[in-house]
Design an enzyme around this catalytic site. Structure first.
Site, PDB file in Angstrom:
ATOM      1  N   GLY A  96      29.085 -46.825  18.900  1.00  0.00           N
ATOM      2  CA  GLY A  96      29.464 -46.575  17.519  1.00  0.00           C
ATOM      3  C   GLY A  96      30.181 -45.248  17.376  1.00  0.00           C
ATOM      4  O   GLY A  96      30.108 -44.396  18.268  1.00  0.00           O
ATOM      5  N   CYS A 129      26.286 -46.497  25.173  1.00  0.00           N
ATOM      6  CA  CYS A 129      26.940 -45.343  24.560  1.00  0.00           C
ATOM      7  C   CYS A 129      26.088 -44.806  23.398  1.00  0.00           C
ATOM      8  O   CYS A 129      25.025 -44.245  23.620  1.00  0.00           O
ATOM      9  CB  CYS A 129      28.349 -45.712  24.117  1.00  0.00           C
ATOM     10  SG  CYS A 129      29.403 -44.263  23.817  1.00  0.00           S
ATOM     11  N   TYR A 130      26.498 -44.981  22.152  1.00  0.00           N
ATOM     12  CA  TYR A 130      25.678 -44.543  21.021  1.00  0.00           C
ATOM     13  C   TYR A 130      24.308 -45.201  21.081  1.00  0.00           C
ATOM     14  O   TYR A 130      23.300 -44.585  20.713  1.00  0.00           O
ATOM     15  CB  TYR A 130      26.376 -44.887  19.701  1.00  0.00           C
ATOM     16  CG  TYR A 130      25.629 -44.408  18.471  1.00  0.00           C
ATOM     17  CD1 TYR A 130      25.864 -43.129  17.966  1.00  0.00           C
ATOM     18  CD2 TYR A 130      24.709 -45.224  17.824  1.00  0.00           C
ATOM     19  CE1 TYR A 130      25.176 -42.685  16.840  1.00  0.00           C
ATOM     20  CE2 TYR A 130      24.024 -44.786  16.703  1.00  0.00           C
ATOM     21  CZ  TYR A 130      24.261 -43.512  16.212  1.00  0.00           C
ATOM     22  OH  TYR A 130      23.579 -43.063  15.101  1.00  0.00           O
ATOM     23  N   GLU A 166      31.254 -53.577  28.584  1.00  0.00           N
ATOM     24  CA  GLU A 166      31.853 -54.770  27.989  1.00  0.00           C
ATOM     25  C   GLU A 166      33.365 -54.807  28.094  1.00  0.00           C
ATOM     26  O   GLU A 166      33.973 -55.881  27.940  1.00  0.00           O
ATOM     27  CB  GLU A 166      31.431 -54.892  26.514  1.00  0.00           C
ATOM     28  CG  GLU A 166      31.978 -53.809  25.598  1.00  0.00           C
ATOM     29  CD  GLU A 166      31.093 -52.587  25.493  1.00  0.00           C
ATOM     30  OE1 GLU A 166      31.098 -51.935  24.431  1.00  0.00           O
ATOM     31  OE2 GLU A 166      30.393 -52.269  26.481  1.00  0.00           O
ATOM     32  N   LYS A 206      37.365 -67.957  19.370  1.00  0.00           N
ATOM     33  CA  LYS A 206      38.507 -68.871  19.402  1.00  0.00           C
ATOM     34  C   LYS A 206      38.572 -69.696  20.688  1.00  0.00           C
ATOM     35  O   LYS A 206      38.781 -70.907  20.646  1.00  0.00           O
ATOM     36  CB  LYS A 206      39.803 -68.065  19.248  1.00  0.00           C
ATOM     37  CG  LYS A 206      41.044 -68.922  19.099  1.00  0.00           C
ATOM     38  CD  LYS A 206      41.135 -69.502  17.703  1.00  0.00           C
ATOM     39  CE  LYS A 206      42.426 -70.240  17.471  1.00  0.00           C
ATOM     40  NZ  LYS A 206      42.597 -70.642  16.068  1.00  0.00           N
TER      41      LYS A 206
END
Length: 520
Positions: free
Chosen positions: A59, A86-87, A178, A376
């Site tokens: 974030g 991370c955050y 990711e 999608k």
């Protein structure tokens, strides 16, 4: 829950990272269902998903700020494996008694970590002096670990690049596994989902289809459903899926807005007539849409006019067939994510052409959105499971507003005709070059500017046409397609020679962060 494996899910709590959606994609690619919830909706998420593991996303905030987004520390008493990214790592350490500080040596971009000890999170990684490339994006860093945690990897500016409390199955990484810039990131995430959380990886599109059909039957009962077809893949797949669930209780309504691609109406109508025995109403509403859009330049106002016009037509057609209880749409997971801010409330801009904020109160219908949990590329996979022909499934995305968002500025039938011809030539040349399936989405845009040009002995004052082509894996992030100069020259020559009203062609080479790929 419609994933088909309710005991095989990973919950992702979103703290506002631009790449949170990619976490879900990577996990689904390994055969495990995952879903994203704002961090403020922890209790609702736990009740719905009953996850086998939890991931805390990155974030933009700083843990050191007084108003930093946070979660209830009781999450660490659930006896569920947790991975902080991370955050997410920083908030985990902060809540468990560690220390996070602003760093003078910030890390943004490529970095290398050194693995210091073995860990289930790095199963099948070599513990040696060879660096492991990762992608960093942080200004703060953990400076003191909570009790029970060990360091399992470090980088030059992050001494706690990866940490673990093996007894409680808590893990944290300062980098982003990711993103594609962390080459072995998917392997790390799979270790968390499979090795640590115990997921078997048995989520498949076939299992999704079966459960989705049952969910549709349960929601609809004996009610009547109308499905709005936009001409794109999403609404078509939704229609075929719903028809497989409830048969003739479904009526499809295809609305020709006058802003469709060349031969779009014929292709859609023929698909449903030749391949599926689905009742279809074909409405020619070009005059209605173009008149309502006349003189309107603001893109969001155009979207709202188009959305409300669709609703009006759906209501009118539903009344003609004796009414309907449900309206079906091809809303996708990215539409849902983008319609809710990471703080938990509605975003400022609702995607009006998907009505993810709900239907107007005057409509006495309930939404049926069987694809709202899919990305999608997953929709395309589902379409193949349903037997929709490949040539239709592999078509480039075409949004509900159609050419309207490819016509910045005021819209007219003359401009739409010019753009339609240019777009057709562009796609023809892409197909001729054998590039169509290498590109996620390609389209022409008629810019709201005119330039002076000389064509032969004649001076012209015509429009500028912009061409766009992007590559993408999931429709969330995109990069421009690197056409050869010769290809662009051939396309430009054809458009200028064959389309009256265009005297200049440019190629857009911007990339796209997470969000819709379409020109806006």
């Amino acid at each position: 829950m419609t994933d088909g494996t309710s005991n095989e899910s990973i919950l992702i709590l979103d703290f506002g990272s631009q790449v949170t959606q990619l976490i879900a994609r990577r996990i689904r690619e390994s055969g495990v269902y995952s879903e994203i919830f704002p961090f403020s909706q922890l209790n609702e998420a736990l009740e719905k998903m009953q996850p086998k593991g939890i991931i805390l996303s990155g974030g933009p905030s700083s843990v050191t700020d007084s108003d930093a987004p946070t979660i209830d520390s009781d999450i660490f008493n659930l006896d569920i494996p947790i991975l902080g990214i991370c955050y997410g790592q920083q908030i985990m350490c902060s809540l468990l008694g560690g220390k996070v500080e602003s760093s003078k040596e910030r890390e943004f971009g490529r970095a290398n970590i050194k693995l210091l000890k073995s860990s289930p999170l790095f199963n099948d990684f070599e513990i040696n002096n060879d660096p492991e490339p990762v992608w960093m994006s942080h200004g703060d860093k953990v400076t003191n670990l909570p009790n029970g945690f060990d360091v399992i990897a470090e980088s030059e500016n992050a001494p706690f690049a990866a940490i673990s409390d093996e007894d409680r199955s808590f893990y944290g990484v300062q980098f982003h596994p990711e993103v594609v810039h962390t080459p072995n990131g998917s392997k790390i995430l799979k270790n968390f989902t499979h090795q640590i959380s115990g997921c078997k990886g048995n989520w498949t599109m076939d299992s999704f289809k079966k459960v989705a059909i049952e969910n549709i039957r349960s929601q609809v009962g004996k009610g009547k459903v109308i499905c709005g077809l936009s001409g794109g893949v999403d609404s078509s797949v939704a229609a075929v899926l719903i028809h497989e669930a409830i048969g003739d209780q479904l009526t499809c309504i295809y609305v020709d807005t006058g802003l469709m691609r060349e031969n779009e109406t014929n292709e859609v109508v023929n698909l449903f007539k030749e391949n599926f025995n689905i009742p279809l109403i074909n409405v020619d509403a070009g005059d209605t849409f173009l008149s309502r859009l006349s003189g309107i330049s603001d893109p969001e106002e155009k979207r709202k006019i188009i959305g409300s016009s669709f609703i009006d037509i759906f209501e009118e057609e539903a009344n003609k067939i004796g009414g309907a209880d449900f309206l079906a749409q091809g809303t996708l997971y990215p539409d849902v994510i983008e319609s809710v801010s990471f703080t938990g409330g509605p975003s400022v801009t609702i995607k009006s052409h998907h009505n993810v904020g709900g239907l107007p109160e005057r409509m006495n219908m309930e939404l049926v959105e069987p694809l709202r949990e899919l990305f999608k590329d997953e929709v395309r996979e589902l379409g193949k499971e349903l037997g929709i022909p490949d040539h239709f499934i592999e078509r480039h995305p075409f949004p509900g507003p159609g050419l309207a968002i490819r016509l910045p500025g005021e819209i007219s039938s003359e401009k739409a005709d010019i753009l339609r011809k240019a777009d057709t030539i562009y796609i023809e040349e892409i197909r001729k070059a054998g590039l169509y399936n290498e590109i996620w989405q390609a389209f022409a845009v008629l810019l709201p500017v005119q330039t002076v040009g000389v064509m032969g002995d004649e001076r012209t004052y015509d429009f500028v046409c912009a061409l766009r082509a992007v590559t993408s894996l999931d429709g969330m992030t995109a990069d421009y397609y690197p056409f050869e100069q010769e290809f662009l020259a051939n396309v430009s020559t054809r458009i200028i020679n064959e389309v009256k009203g265009i005297n200049r062609v440019v190629y857009d080479i911007t990339s796209k962060p997470p969000g819709t790929i379409e020109w806006e």
